[in-house]
Design a protein around this motif. Structure first.
Motif, PDB file in Angstrom:
ATOM      1  N   LYS A  83      39.598  34.147  11.802  1.00  0.00           N
ATOM      2  CA  LYS A  83      40.103  32.863  12.274  1.00  0.00           C
ATOM      3  C   LYS A  83      39.185  31.733  11.803  1.00  0.00           C
ATOM      4  N   ARG A  84      37.872  31.952  11.916  1.00  0.00           N
ATOM      5  CA  ARG A  84      36.924  30.930  11.469  1.00  0.00           C
ATOM      6  C   ARG A  84      37.052  30.687   9.971  1.00  0.00           C
ATOM      7  N   LEU A  85      37.274  31.748   9.213  1.00  0.00           N
ATOM      8  CA  LEU A  85      37.390  31.607   7.755  1.00  0.00           C
ATOM      9  C   LEU A  85      38.725  31.013   7.320  1.00  0.00           C
ATOM     10  N   SER A  86      39.737  31.101   8.165  1.00  0.00           N
ATOM     11  CA  SER A  86      41.049  30.570   7.812  1.00  0.00           C
ATOM     12  C   SER A  86      41.102  29.045   7.909  1.00  0.00           C
ATOM     13  N   GLY A  87      40.034  28.453   8.451  1.00  0.00           N
ATOM     14  CA  GLY A  87      40.000  27.004   8.572  1.00  0.00           C
ATOM     15  C   GLY A  87      40.568  26.499   9.873  1.00  0.00           C
ATOM     16  N   LYS A  88      40.918  27.416  10.781  1.00  0.00           N
ATOM     17  CA  LYS A  88      41.504  27.012  12.061  1.00  0.00           C
ATOM     18  C   LYS A  88      40.446  26.687  13.108  1.00  0.00           C
ATOM     19  N   SER A  89      39.191  26.922  12.777  1.00  0.00           N
ATOM     20  CA  SER A  89      38.096  26.578  13.688  1.00  0.00           C
ATOM     21  C   SER A  89      37.318  25.413  13.089  1.00  0.00           C
ATOM     22  N   PRO A  90      37.139  24.338  13.865  1.00  0.00           N
ATOM     23  CA  PRO A  90      36.394  23.193  13.342  1.00  0.00           C
ATOM     24  C   PRO A  90      34.905  23.525  13.208  1.00  0.00           C
ATOM     25  N   ASN A  91      34.252  22.857  12.271  1.00  0.00           N
ATOM     26  CA  ASN A  91      32.800  22.990  12.069  1.00  0.00           C
ATOM     27  C   ASN A  91      32.354  24.424  11.798  1.00  0.00           C
ATOM     28  N   THR A  92      33.125  25.148  11.013  1.00  0.00           N
ATOM     29  CA  THR A  92      32.809  26.533  10.700  1.00  0.00           C
ATOM     30  C   THR A  92      31.700  26.626   9.662  1.00  0.00           C
ATOM     31  N   ASP A  93      30.709  27.435   9.949  1.00  0.00           N
ATOM     32  CA  ASP A  93      29.672  27.777   8.971  1.00  0.00           C
ATOM     33  C   ASP A  93      30.237  28.965   8.189  1.00  0.00           C
ATOM     34  N   ILE A  94      30.691  28.710   6.971  1.00  0.00           N
ATOM     35  CA  ILE A  94      31.378  29.738   6.166  1.00  0.00           C
ATOM     36  C   ILE A  94      30.485  30.954   5.937  1.00  0.00           C
ATOM     37  N   ALA A  95      29.232  30.748   5.604  1.00  0.00           N
ATOM     38  CA  ALA A  95      28.333  31.877   5.335  1.00  0.00           C
ATOM     39  C   ALA A  95      28.179  32.769   6.567  1.00  0.00           C
ATOM     40  N   LYS A  96      28.020  32.163   7.728  1.00  0.00           N
ATOM     41  CA  LYS A  96      27.894  32.945   8.965  1.00  0.00           C
ATOM     42  C   LYS A  96      29.193  33.686   9.269  1.00  0.00           C
ATOM     43  N   ALA A  97      30.319  33.028   9.060  1.00  0.00           N
ATOM     44  CA  ALA A  97      31.616  33.664   9.318  1.00  0.00           C
ATOM     45  C   ALA A  97      31.840  34.837   8.368  1.00  0.00           C
ATOM     46  N   GLU A  98      31.467  34.677   7.101  1.00  0.00           N
ATOM     47  CA  GLU A  98      31.620  35.775   6.140  1.00  0.00           C
ATOM     48  C   GLU A  98      30.739  36.961   6.506  1.00  0.00           C
ATOM     49  N   THR A  99      29.509  36.680   6.930  1.00  0.00           N
ATOM     50  CA  THR A  99      28.604  37.752   7.350  1.00  0.00           C
ATOM     51  C   THR A  99      29.139  38.451   8.595  1.00  0.00           C
ATOM     52  N   ALA A 100      29.657  37.688   9.540  1.00  0.00           N
ATOM     53  CA  ALA A 100      30.236  38.279  10.748  1.00  0.00           C
ATOM     54  C   ALA A 100      31.421  39.180  10.389  1.00  0.00           C
ATOM     55  N   LEU A 101      32.235  38.742   9.434  1.00  0.00           N
ATOM     56  CA  LEU A 101      33.363  39.554   8.999  1.00  0.00           C
ATOM     57  C   LEU A 101      32.872  40.846   8.339  1.00  0.00           C
ATOM     58  N   GLN A 102      31.871  40.751   7.474  1.00  0.00           N
ATOM     59  CA  GLN A 102      31.326  41.948   6.812  1.00  0.00           C
ATOM     60  C   GLN A 102      30.766  42.934   7.833  1.00  0.00           C
ATOM     61  N   ARG A 103      30.075  42.433   8.843  1.00  0.00           N
ATOM     62  CA  ARG A 103      29.532  43.313   9.887  1.00  0.00           C
ATOM     63  C   ARG A 103      30.657  44.002  10.663  1.00  0.00           C
ATOM     64  N   ALA A 104      31.674  43.238  11.030  1.00  0.00           N
ATOM     65  CA  ALA A 104      32.789  43.811  11.782  1.00  0.00           C
ATOM     66  C   ALA A 104      33.512  44.867  10.951  1.00  0.00           C
ATOM     67  N   LEU A 105      33.731  44.574   9.666  1.00  0.00           N
ATOM     68  CA  LEU A 105      34.400  45.536   8.788  1.00  0.00           C
ATOM     69  C   LEU A 105      33.574  46.806   8.616  1.00  0.00           C
ATOM     70  N   ALA A 106      32.251  46.672   8.529  1.00  0.00           N
ATOM     71  CA  ALA A 106      31.379  47.852   8.421  1.00  0.00           C
ATOM     72  C   ALA A 106      31.494  48.716   9.677  1.00  0.00           C
ATOM     73  N   ARG A 107      31.495  48.072  10.825  1.00  0.00           N
ATOM     74  CA  ARG A 107      31.623  48.827  12.083  1.00  0.00           C
ATOM     75  C   ARG A 107      32.965  49.551  12.147  1.00  0.00           C
ATOM     76  N   ILE A 108      34.021  48.864  11.777  1.00  0.00           N
ATOM     77  CA  ILE A 108      35.365  49.471  11.822  1.00  0.00           C
ATOM     78  C   ILE A 108      35.455  50.627  10.828  1.00  0.00           C
ATOM     79  N   GLU A 109      34.931  50.424   9.628  1.00  0.00           N
ATOM     80  CA  GLU A 109      35.003  51.456   8.578  1.00  0.00           C
ATOM     81  C   GLU A 109      34.226  52.714   8.962  1.00  0.00           C
ATOM     82  N   VAL A 110      33.050  52.551   9.553  1.00  0.00           N
ATOM     83  CA  VAL A 110      32.234  53.715   9.900  1.00  0.00           C
ATOM     84  C   VAL A 110      32.882  54.525  11.025  1.00  0.00           C
ATOM     85  N   LEU A 111      33.772  53.914  11.787  1.00  0.00           N
ATOM     86  CA  LEU A 111      34.477  54.630  12.868  1.00  0.00           C
ATOM     87  C   LEU A 111      35.624  55.499  12.338  1.00  0.00           C
ATOM     88  N   LYS A 112      36.050  55.274  11.104  1.00  0.00           N
ATOM     89  CA  LYS A 112      37.181  56.035  10.541  1.00  0.00           C
ATOM     90  C   LYS A 112      36.796  57.458  10.250  1.00  0.00           C
TER      91      LYS A 112
END
Length: 134
Positions: A105-134
């Motif tokens: 949501k933050r990366l889609s531009g729907k959140s004001p004042n988004t720090d893109i680098a932080k949002a991308e890192t948060a997405l990478q962390r979440a994806l890593a957690r989801i992937e390791v659970l598979k």
């Protein structure tokens, strides 16, 4: 006992020694791309990027979600200083999915004042957690 076909892998976080054992190979993401390390690897240091850490042991493969840190690679061993790393059993799948949705949501531009680098890192962390659970 040391063997030419394995090396010592140590993974240390601020609050614990996460892993310490002899391994055949380890793979993880760096800022330069994915790296696979075998015994006798050339010396180097790398910056860890969020992703899956795969450990190959004689008994089989283990996976963990590795989020950030540094790695020292030497011919006789690898030391990873990790900010955060989690085994699958330590991950809350629902929380990881919620974190993924928030980051998207933050990366889609729907959140004001988004720090893109932080949002991308948060997405990478979440994806890593989801992937390791598979």
């Amino acid at each position: 006992m040391a063997d030419k076909n394995d090396f010592l892998l140590r993974i240390i976080t601020p609050d614990r020694v996460f892993y310490e054992n002899r391994v055949d190979m380890v793979e993880f993401n760096t800022t330069e791309g994915e790296i696979g390390i075998l015994p006798g690897h050339i010396p180097m240091t790398v910056i860890v990027k969020p992703g899956i850490l795969s450990i190959s042991e004689p008994e089989g493969e283990k996976k963990a979600a590795l989020h950030s840190g540094f790695a020292e690679i030497l011919p006789e061993g690898v030391t990873i200083l990790a900010e955060t790393i989690e085994w699958p059993g330590e991950i809350d799948g629902d929380r990881a999915k919620s974190a993924k949705e928030r980051a998207e949501k933050r990366l889609s531009g729907k959140s004001p004042n988004t720090d893109i680098a932080k949002a991308e890192t948060a997405l990478q962390r979440a994806l890593a957690r989801i992937e390791v659970l598979k």
